[in-house]
Motif scaffolding. Structure first.
Motif, PDB file in Angstrom:
ATOM      1  N   UNK A 237      -3.224  21.102  -3.152  1.00  0.00           N
ATOM      2  CA  UNK A 237      -2.430  20.297  -2.213  1.00  0.00           C
ATOM      3  C   UNK A 237      -1.433  19.375  -2.908  1.00  0.00           C
ATOM      4  N   UNK A 238      -1.661  19.087  -4.187  1.00  0.00           N
ATOM      5  CA  UNK A 238      -0.708  18.223  -4.904  1.00  0.00           C
ATOM      6  C   UNK A 238      -0.974  16.753  -4.649  1.00  0.00           C
ATOM      7  N   UNK A 239      -0.036  15.905  -5.073  1.00  0.00           N
ATOM      8  CA  UNK A 239      -0.289  14.464  -5.027  1.00  0.00           C
ATOM      9  C   UNK A 239      -0.426  13.908  -3.615  1.00  0.00           C
ATOM     10  N   UNK A 240      -1.490  13.150  -3.409  1.00  0.00           N
ATOM     11  CA  UNK A 240      -1.710  12.479  -2.120  1.00  0.00           C
ATOM     12  C   UNK A 240      -2.060  11.020  -2.430  1.00  0.00           C
ATOM     13  N   UNK A 241      -1.416  10.095  -1.750  1.00  0.00           N
ATOM     14  CA  UNK A 241      -1.664   8.658  -1.965  1.00  0.00           C
ATOM     15  C   UNK A 241      -2.552   8.056  -0.885  1.00  0.00           C
TER      16      UNK A 241
ATOM     17  N   UNK B  44      -8.681  14.965  -3.179  1.00  0.00           N
ATOM     18  CA  UNK B  44      -7.602  13.970  -3.169  1.00  0.00           C
ATOM     19  C   UNK B  44      -7.841  12.910  -4.242  1.00  0.00           C
ATOM     20  N   UNK B  45      -9.083  12.435  -4.351  1.00  0.00           N
ATOM     21  CA  UNK B  45      -9.388  11.363  -5.316  1.00  0.00           C
ATOM     22  C   UNK B  45      -9.209  11.853  -6.751  1.00  0.00           C
ATOM     23  N   UNK B  46      -9.606  13.092  -7.014  1.00  0.00           N
ATOM     24  CA  UNK B  46      -9.412  13.630  -8.371  1.00  0.00           C
ATOM     25  C   UNK B  46      -7.924  13.629  -8.725  1.00  0.00           C
ATOM     26  N   UNK B  47      -7.097  13.988  -7.773  1.00  0.00           N
ATOM     27  CA  UNK B  47      -5.644  13.977  -7.999  1.00  0.00           C
ATOM     28  C   UNK B  47      -5.129  12.572  -8.270  1.00  0.00           C
ATOM     29  N   UNK B  48      -5.629  11.595  -7.498  1.00  0.00           N
ATOM     30  CA  UNK B  48      -5.200  10.195  -7.710  1.00  0.00           C
ATOM     31  C   UNK B  48      -5.593   9.736  -9.108  1.00  0.00           C
ATOM     32  N   UNK B  49      -6.822  10.079  -9.507  1.00  0.00           N
ATOM     33  CA  UNK B  49      -7.332   9.634 -10.811  1.00  0.00           C
ATOM     34  C   UNK B  49      -6.536  10.303 -11.932  1.00  0.00           C
ATOM     35  N   UNK B  50      -6.270  11.595 -11.783  1.00  0.00           N
ATOM     36  CA  UNK B  50      -5.481  12.310 -12.805  1.00  0.00           C
ATOM     37  C   UNK B  50      -4.095  11.687 -12.963  1.00  0.00           C
ATOM     38  N   UNK B  51      -3.515  11.271 -11.837  1.00  0.00           N
ATOM     39  CA  UNK B  51      -2.160  10.693 -11.897  1.00  0.00           C
ATOM     40  C   UNK B  51      -2.189   9.210 -12.266  1.00  0.00           C
ATOM     41  N   UNK B  52      -3.382   8.615 -12.224  1.00  0.00           N
ATOM     42  CA  UNK B  52      -3.507   7.189 -12.555  1.00  0.00           C
ATOM     43  C   UNK B  52      -2.876   6.277 -11.526  1.00  0.00           C
ATOM     44  N   UNK B  53      -2.901   6.737 -10.241  1.00  0.00           N
ATOM     45  CA  UNK B  53      -2.294   5.907  -9.188  1.00  0.00           C
ATOM     46  C   UNK B  53      -3.384   5.326  -8.287  1.00  0.00           C
ATOM     47  N   UNK B  54      -3.060   4.217  -7.634  1.00  0.00           N
ATOM     48  CA  UNK B  54      -3.963   3.629  -6.644  1.00  0.00           C
ATOM     49  C   UNK B  54      -3.894   4.462  -5.368  1.00  0.00           C
TER      50      UNK B  54
END
Ligand code: NDP
Length: 245
Positions: A74-78, A118-128
């Motif tokens: 799904x790619x980046x999700x905030x 979704x959380x794995x993607x956030x953690x990989x990108x280092x975003x809140x």
């Protein structure tokens, strides 16, 4: 309060109808890019006409493999709103394995699965990030004939807290909204099937009303936004005072 989600990508489950649909519309109007996930394609077609540019995903979230296939890349999700749920009303003594399993798969297991992705993607990108689980007052009080459904929402309370605890160090907040009855398709069906009970139930609310879709969406948006930056592992009651009564 005017909130802006410009530059952020949101994913909303159960986006075809009711609370999920209006959440998509509100996020879209507030500048977010929105991934709309639901089960009925016709709902996605009409929603995409109302909200040009949304990304529709049609999948049964009760099916683990199909969900993995549909959302795995799904790619980046905030921002994530876990809203999809079903109600299978059965008296406790007649509750079936099939209804219990299906209720937990859709209402709870999919929350675990989609949130993990979704959380794995956030953690990989280092975003809140911010995750909102749409729960119910039945996480705290039960109603007749809804043992399966109430149990799923009770489980969601602890899942929300567990996610908040483990994801907090990654700057990911996790909260729930807990509405009373809302007269969406789901709310209408449940109240029409128990009309006398529903009438009395409404009168037991201090505000003498059920909640509106807009009330729930506003609380979801607040929890998604930085306006609730220090709130995690918590829940907002949208209950017209019911739990105070
Ligand atoms: P609706 O039934 O109106 O809408 C639910 C949406 O979720 C529909 O678009 C539905 O799609 C989708 N959905 C259901 N199952 C799946 C699935 N397996 N896979 C993908 N999508 C699915 O419900 P509400 O808007 O009323 O409810 C939204 C949330 O609010 C739920 O979590 C519910 O428990 C909660 N809530 C609702 C209350 C109420 O009185 N309405 C009160 C308290 C909480 P489709 O129609 O195609 O199946």
């Amino acid at each position: 309060m005017k909130l802006s989600f410009s530059g952020l990508r949101a994913l909303v489950t159960g986006a075809g109808k009711g609370i999920g649909r209006d959440t998509v519309k509100a996020l879209h109007a507030s500048g977010a890019k929105v991934v709309a996930v639901t089960r009925t394609n016709a709902d996605l077609v009409s929603l995409a006409k109302e909200c040009p540019g949304i990304e529709p995903v049609c999948v049964d979230l009760g099916d683990w493999e199909a969900t993995e296939k549909a959302l795995g890349g799904i790619g980046p999700v905030d921002l994530l709103v876990n809203n999809a749920a079903i109600v299978i009303a059965q008296p406790f003594l007649e509750a079936t394995k099939e209804a219990f399993d299906r209720s937990f798969h859709v209402n709870v297991r999919s929350v675990l699965q989609v949130s993990q992705m979704v959380a794995k993607g956030m953690i990989d990108r280092g975003v809140a990030g911010s995750i909102v689980n749409v729960s119910s007052i039945v996480a705290y009080v039960t109603f007749p004939g809804l043992a399966n459904y109430c149990s799923t929402k009770g489980a969601m309370t602890m899942l929300t807290k567990a996610m908040a605890m483990e994801l907090g160090p990654h700057k990911i907040r996790v909260n729930s909204v807990n509405p009373t009855v809302v007269l969406t398709d789901m709310g209408k069906k449940v109240t029409e099937d128990a009309a006398e009970f529903a009438k009395k139930l409404k009168e037991r609310h201090p505000l003498r009303k059920f909640a509106e879709v807009e009330d729930v969406v506003n609380s979801i948006l607040f929890l998604l936004s930085d306006s609730s930056a220090s709130t995690s592992g918590s829940g907002i009651l949208v209950d017209a005072g019911y739990l105070a009564s």
